[in-house]
Design an enzyme around this catalytic site. Structure first.
Site, PDB file in Angstrom:
ATOM      1  N   HIS A  44       0.727  -1.377  -0.113  1.00  9.85           N
ATOM      2  CA  HIS A  44      -0.077  -0.226  -0.171  1.00  9.85           C
ATOM      3  C   HIS A  44       0.847   1.249  -0.262  1.00  9.85           C
ATOM      4  O   HIS A  44       0.696   2.188  -0.777  1.00  9.85           O
ATOM      5  CB  HIS A  44      -0.676  -0.053   1.232  1.00  9.85           C
ATOM      6  CG  HIS A  44      -1.872   0.675   1.582  1.00  9.85           C
ATOM      7  ND1 HIS A  44      -2.739   1.188   1.162  1.00  9.85           N
ATOM      8  CD2 HIS A  44      -1.977   2.480   1.816  1.00  9.85           C
ATOM      9  CE1 HIS A  44      -3.847   2.459   1.396  1.00  9.85           C
ATOM     10  NE2 HIS A  44      -3.186   3.277   2.116  1.00  9.85           N
ATOM     11  N   GLU A  45       2.006   1.075   0.775  1.00  6.84           N
ATOM     12  CA  GLU A  45       2.671   3.113   0.897  1.00  6.84           C
ATOM     13  C   GLU A  45       3.432   3.141  -0.307  1.00  6.84           C
ATOM     14  O   GLU A  45       3.772   3.770  -0.822  1.00  6.84           O
ATOM     15  CB  GLU A  45       3.222   2.383   2.289  1.00  6.84           C
ATOM     16  CG  GLU A  45       3.091   2.770   3.413  1.00  6.84           C
ATOM     17  CD  GLU A  45       1.357   3.442   3.725  1.00  6.84           C
ATOM     18  OE1 GLU A  45       2.287   4.501   3.306  1.00  6.84           O
ATOM     19  OE2 GLU A  45       0.800   3.583   4.449  1.00  6.84           O
TER      20      GLU A  45
ATOM     21  N   HIS B 140       1.710   4.760  -3.130  1.00  7.30           N
ATOM     22  CA  HIS B 140       1.889   5.968  -2.325  1.00  7.30           C
ATOM     23  C   HIS B 140       3.629   6.960  -3.009  1.00  7.30           C
ATOM     24  O   HIS B 140       3.611   8.011  -3.520  1.00  7.30           O
ATOM     25  CB  HIS B 140       1.663   6.397  -1.340  1.00  7.30           C
ATOM     26  CG  HIS B 140       0.193   6.291  -1.012  1.00  7.30           C
ATOM     27  ND1 HIS B 140      -1.219   6.798  -0.965  1.00  7.30           N
ATOM     28  CD2 HIS B 140      -0.002   5.739   0.439  1.00  7.30           C
ATOM     29  CE1 HIS B 140      -2.010   6.194  -0.684  1.00  7.30           C
ATOM     30  NE2 HIS B 140      -1.903   5.511  -0.164  1.00  7.30           N
TER      31      HIS B 140
END
Length: 454
Positions: A23-24, A27
């Protein structure tokens, strides 16, 4: 018990760390593509256990002590330090990039979770997934299933028009239909090949049936499992020495009823060397046989063993779902799409009370699922990771200010009105969002504790 708890915790930490990193990283990488400067990429919160500074931007990469999340810190984020931006970094701060850049970065985290699920399903389909056909087992008298005419051995071919090749698809489709319509249209194939259709109606019990573990019990039938009918009894084995014969149907062990061969194997495995009384049917007559369970050593563990088998009856109900690399792409895309849609619909229906909030799981229950799936093998653990990754992606897209979805709403409003929301409005949104998350976590922990106590 200690080993099981350790396995659950270890599998939970691995699962959360992998999914948070994915997920990170979404980003992080999209932020870099959009020209933003990244100060820190952290897996976990709290005190850093490992740190490395690398790259021309001197980004700090770290693994922290509390593995329950993570974050990417961009230069100039509103929740950052508020330090002035160096002249050489002008234009590279998060809040200095165009609105569409910021929205892309926020979308990237959830989208990478969906991408991870897609890749995990692709690996599963390429490797091959042992799949149990959705066949009906024992049907309870007076139940919804009995009223609809379900019979043991019926194969569920379609649910509400959707083809069902496995129990996962069948269950998702049945829950969808029950919650949406209070009834399920089933296409069934009998053991002799005859195909019929029936309507399974549950009336006002739809919400209750969505509670964890209640669907089969509430509908009144169980998934098919191979009966404990012996097809082979090995000479010299504990079963042979105790007088068991081919064709015997084992119905109980020391008074404990058996519904399947799997039940028998579980009970026998737990009682090596013990003397037991088996209840069974032989030539239509119910008799009892007394024998001593044998034992076998495997991976440093002693298990009970009877040296009996049920032949190839299982082959009619199990099959290997395996596809080539190209066909697996479409299969994994379809599975990701169906699972994502189901998660979104269930969340929406939970919000309006059509689905039980008991389905909200906290870290204890998730850790138990993580441990059991890891113990079952790589395929099972990958499937678990894919499902949790989809849930993480959907949850982060909710329009709650402390989540990616809420931040997307903020930046979309900024793009429409030409200026950011006021600090007061943002602060109020953050407080409301935090309160909503705390309420959700309270439900999750309550459900975890209730499951343990029950």
């Amino acid at each position: 018990m200690i080993v099981s708890t350790f396995t659950n915790i270890a599998a939970f930490i691995v699962a959360i760390s992998v999914l948070v990193a994915v997920h990170e990283y979404g980003h992080y990488i999209v932020g870099r593509w959009c020209g933003m400067k990244i100060l820190r990429f952290s897996i976990g919160f709290g005190k850093p256990l490992w740190t490395k500074i690398a790259g021309k931007d001197r980004t700090e990469y770290c693994v922290a002590a509390i593995p329950l999340g993570g974050y990417v810190k961009f230069l100039g984020e509103r929740y950052g330090t508020g330090d002035p931006i160096p002249p050489e970094d002008e234009g590279r701060a998060f809040n200095q990039r165009p609105v569409w850049n910021r929205i892309l970065v926020l979308l990237a985290g959830p989208l990478f979770n969906f991408l991870f699920a897609f890749i995990a399903y692709w690996i599963l389909f390429v490797n091959g997934v042992p799949t149990m056909k959705p066949a009906v087992g024992e049907v309870a008298d007076g139940s919804y299933a009995a009223a609809a005419g379900l019979k043991q051995g019926d194969l569920i071919r379609r649910v509400g028009g959707r083809e069902t090749n496995d129990w996962e698809t069948a269950l998702v489709s049945m829950l969808d239909e029950i919650v949406g319509n209070g009834a399920v249209q089933l296409e069934l194939e009998e053991p002799d090949g005859f195909v019929r259709r029936t309507m399974l109606t549950v009336g006002g019990d739809a919400t209750q049936l969505t509670e964890p573990g209640m669907l089969f019990e509430g509908l009144g039938f169980q998934p098919w499992q191979p009966p404990a009918v012996l097809a082979a009894v090995e000479k010299g084995g504990a079963g042979f020495e105790g007088g068991l014969q081919v064709g015997d149907r084992i119905t109980s062990i020391d008074g404990e009823d058996l519904n399947s061969f799997l039940d028998m194997r579980r009970i026998v495995g737990e009682r090596p060397g013990e003397q037991v009384v088996l209840g069974l049917y032989r030539d239509g007559e119910q008799i009892e046989v007394e024998l001593v369970i044998g034992s076998i050593e495997s991976e440093g563990r002693t298990s009970g063993f009877l040296n009996v088998s049920i032949g190839n009856v299982v082959d009619d109900y199990w099959h290997l779902r395996k596809f080539g690399p190209l066909e697996s792409l479409s299969q994994s895309l379809q599975r990701t799409w169906v699972s994502t849609g189901f998660t979104v619909r269930m969340l929406g229906r939970m919000a309006v009370g059509d689905v039980s909030i008991k389905n909200i799981s906290g870290p204890i229950n998730i850790a138990q699922f993580a441990g059991s799936s890891a113990a079952a093998g790589l395929n099972s653990f990958l499937n678990f990771l894919a499902l949790v990754s989809i849930s993480l992606g959907v949850l982060n897209l909710l329009p709650v200010p402390v989540l990616d979805g809420g931040q997307i709403v903020y930046h979309s409003i900024e793009g429409l009105k030409g200026s950011p929301l006021s600090e007061r409005a943002q602060l109020l949104g953050q407080q409301l969002g935090m309160a909503a998350l705390l309420l959700l976590m309270s439900f999750a922990f309550y459900n975890d504790i209730a499951r343990i106590l029950s």
